[in-house]
Design an enzyme around this catalytic site. Structure first.
Site, PDB file in Angstrom:
ATOM      1  N   GLY A   1       3.008  13.472   1.070  1.00  0.00           N
ATOM      2  CA  GLY A   1       3.509  13.530   2.443  1.00  0.00           C
ATOM      3  C   GLY A   1       4.059  12.186   2.902  1.00  0.00           C
ATOM      4  O   GLY A   1       5.129  12.113   3.519  1.00  0.00           O
TER       5      GLY A   1
ATOM      6  N   LEU B   1      -1.241   8.991 -13.697  1.00  0.00           N
ATOM      7  CA  LEU B   1      -1.986   7.737 -13.531  1.00  0.00           C
ATOM      8  C   LEU B   1      -3.200   7.656 -14.460  1.00  0.00           C
ATOM      9  O   LEU B   1      -3.806   6.602 -14.595  1.00  0.00           O
ATOM     10  CB  LEU B   1      -2.463   7.591 -12.082  1.00  0.00           C
ATOM     11  CG  LEU B   1      -1.369   7.431 -11.021  1.00  0.00           C
ATOM     12  CD1 LEU B   1      -1.952   7.532  -9.622  1.00  0.00           C
ATOM     13  CD2 LEU B   1      -0.629   6.112 -11.196  1.00  0.00           C
TER      14      LEU B   1
ATOM     15  N   GLY C   1      -0.127   6.542  -4.899  1.00  0.00           N
ATOM     16  CA  GLY C   1      -0.508   7.631  -5.813  1.00  0.00           C
ATOM     17  C   GLY C   1      -2.008   7.872  -5.852  1.00  0.00           C
ATOM     18  O   GLY C   1      -2.801   7.026  -5.444  1.00  0.00           O
TER      19      GLY C   1
ATOM     20  N   SER D   1      -5.489  12.145  -2.228  1.00  0.00           N
ATOM     21  CA  SER D   1      -5.403  11.616  -0.859  1.00  0.00           C
ATOM     22  C   SER D   1      -6.372  12.283   0.107  1.00  0.00           C
ATOM     23  O   SER D   1      -6.309  12.032   1.308  1.00  0.00           O
ATOM     24  CB  SER D   1      -3.976  11.744  -0.351  1.00  0.00           C
ATOM     25  OG  SER D   1      -3.656  13.104  -0.234  1.00  0.00           O
TER      26      SER D   1
ATOM     27  N   SER E   1      -7.512   3.595   3.098  1.00  0.00           N
ATOM     28  CA  SER E   1      -7.557   4.641   4.125  1.00  0.00           C
ATOM     29  C   SER E   1      -8.608   4.299   5.168  1.00  0.00           C
ATOM     30  O   SER E   1      -9.579   3.575   4.882  1.00  0.00           O
ATOM     31  CB  SER E   1      -7.906   5.972   3.464  1.00  0.00           C
ATOM     32  OG  SER E   1      -8.270   6.920   4.450  1.00  0.00           O
ATOM     33  N   ASN E   2      -8.423   4.858   6.351  1.00  0.00           N
ATOM     34  CA  ASN E   2      -9.444   4.710   7.403  1.00  0.00           C
ATOM     35  C   ASN E   2     -10.788   5.289   6.941  1.00  0.00           C
ATOM     36  O   ASN E   2     -11.826   4.947   7.484  1.00  0.00           O
ATOM     37  CB  ASN E   2      -8.960   5.334   8.707  1.00  0.00           C
ATOM     38  CG  ASN E   2      -8.835   6.850   8.662  1.00  0.00           C
ATOM     39  OD1 ASN E   2      -9.699   7.566   9.116  1.00  0.00           O
ATOM     40  ND2 ASN E   2      -7.742   7.363   8.095  1.00  0.00           N
TER      41      ASN E   2
ATOM     42  N   TYR F   1     -13.876  10.272  -1.479  1.00  0.00           N
ATOM     43  CA  TYR F   1     -12.506   9.764  -1.397  1.00  0.00           C
ATOM     44  C   TYR F   1     -12.505   8.384  -0.713  1.00  0.00           C
ATOM     45  O   TYR F   1     -11.886   7.427  -1.180  1.00  0.00           O
ATOM     46  CB  TYR F   1     -11.654  10.789  -0.639  1.00  0.00           C
ATOM     47  CG  TYR F   1     -10.379  10.270  -0.057  1.00  0.00           C
ATOM     48  CD1 TYR F   1      -9.334   9.856  -0.872  1.00  0.00           C
ATOM     49  CD2 TYR F   1     -10.213  10.179   1.333  1.00  0.00           C
ATOM     50  CE1 TYR F   1      -8.156   9.363  -0.316  1.00  0.00           C
ATOM     51  CE2 TYR F   1      -9.045   9.702   1.890  1.00  0.00           C
ATOM     52  CZ  TYR F   1      -8.021   9.291   1.059  1.00  0.00           C
ATOM     53  OH  TYR F   1      -6.853   8.807   1.596  1.00  0.00           O
TER      54      TYR F   1
HETATM   55  C1  15L Z   1      -6.375  10.229   4.917  1.00  0.00           C
HETATM   56  O1  15L Z   1      -6.775   9.286   4.248  1.00  0.00           O
HETATM   57  C2  15L Z   1      -5.621  11.354   4.308  1.00  0.00           C
HETATM   58  O2  15L Z   1      -4.894  10.952   3.167  1.00  0.00           O
HETATM   59  C3  15L Z   1      -4.740  12.064   5.284  1.00  0.00           C
HETATM   60  O3  15L Z   1      -4.330  13.285   4.711  1.00  0.00           O
HETATM   61  C4  15L Z   1      -5.394  12.309   6.641  1.00  0.00           C
HETATM   62  O4  15L Z   1      -6.273  13.356   6.557  1.00  0.00           O
HETATM   63  C5  15L Z   1      -6.031  11.051   7.190  1.00  0.00           C
HETATM   64  O5  15L Z   1      -6.743  10.328   6.221  1.00  0.00           O
HETATM   65  C6  15L Z   1      -6.994  11.277   8.356  1.00  0.00           C
HETATM   66  O6  15L Z   1      -7.657  10.312   8.728  1.00  0.00           O
HETATM   67  O7  15L Z   1      -7.103  12.375   8.869  1.00  0.00           O
END
Ligand code: 15L
Length: 264
Positions: free
Chosen positions: A12, A50, A70, A73, A109-110, A134
């Site tokens: 995305g 990968l 990559g 996610s 990521s958050n 994740y």
């Molecule tokens: C992420 O890390 C994901 O890749 C994305 O698809 C979202 O879901 C996002 O976090 C989120 O915080 O919702």
């Protein structure tokens, strides 16, 4: 930067960033494990896995900088997280170093800090609090980035990406929304900004509802152009945010409540 590799180009964010990076660098090498269509002007296309060492070597050959989107996610089985996000990222970094790559932008990521309560201001110096397997792999990627900067001298920017979709639609994503333009700006800083060692920043636009103090990004020159404030009224008038008690209490939202058995 002559040749830049964008991994995860079918995802995305990858699809939109590919467009945003068109003709920015002399060569953009776009890659994914699935078909991503033909190469546009100034692009090279590489289908690569990968988890395949030979593919990783091909991917980084002749590359100056990498934007590593990559991998998986969202939450997945541990065996897949381990194979793709942890082992795959480690091996990509190793091959990158061997090939003389100078810069990496790591899509963190958050969810590396998703178990912090909503409302607590984070600035990237806090201890990780991953909210799922994740998120744990993103904590690993941030530590890996620090190690490759300290030990091998690569310049690396870890970006804790928030909600990078067209628009924000919940109170949580009013805080975490990032436009593709702002995220691309951050990635470019990670590749181009002189003197970078390793920094952790938030991939977030200029949202007044955010929980993140992005002063490190601003120090690096980040000047976000967009804001989720345009959707505040719509979100507040809409249906309540879905999710259980845990999801609604912490920054990671629904990611945090998968298999949750503790006390936030
Ligand atoms: C992420 O890390 C994901 O890749 C994305 O698809 C979202 O879901 C996002 O976090 C989120 O915080 O919702």
């Amino acid at each position: 930067m002559r040749r830049v590799l964008l991994t995860g180009a079918a995802g995305g964010i990858g699809r939109r960033m590919r467009k945003a990076l068109a003709n920015v660098y002399p060569v953009l090498r776009v890659s994914d494990v699935v078909d991503i269509g033909p190469a546009a002007d100034g692009e090279e296309v590489m289908i690569a896995d990968l988890t395949d060492p030979a593919d990783l070597k091909r991917l980084v050959d002749g590359v100056d900088g990498i934007i590593h989107l990559g991998g998986l996610s969202v939450e997945n089985e541990w065996s897949d997280i381990l194979k793709v996000n942890i082992d795959g990222t480690y091996r990509l970094y190793e091959e990158a170093y061997e090939a003389g790559v100078r810069r990496i932008v790591f899509a963190s990521s958050n969810h590396a800090v998703g178990f912090y309560p909503r409302g607590q201001i984070l600035d990237g110096t806090e201890r990780p609090r991953p909210d799922c397997r994740y998120g744990l792999s993103k904590v690993f990627g941030e530590a890996l980035s620090q190690y490759f900067a300290d030990n091998y001298g690569l310049g690396i920017l870890s970006i804790r990406i928030g909600w990078c979709f067209e628009k924000s639609d919940t109170p949580r994503t009013l805080g975490s929304w990032v436009s593709i333009g702002d995220l691309t700006q951050l990635c470019r800083l990670g590749l181009e900004m002189p003197g970078l060692h390793h920094e952790i920043v938030f991939g977030v636009s200029d949202n007044s509802r955010t929980w993140w103090d992005n002063r490190t990004a601003r120090r690096l020159g980040y000047a976000p152009q967009d804001s989720s404030d345009q959707w505040i009224a719509e979100v507040e008038a809409g249906a309540p945010e879905p999710g259980n008690e845990v999801a609604l209490a912490v920054q990671g939202g629904p990611f945090a409540s998968t298999g949750y058995e503790g006390d936030p």
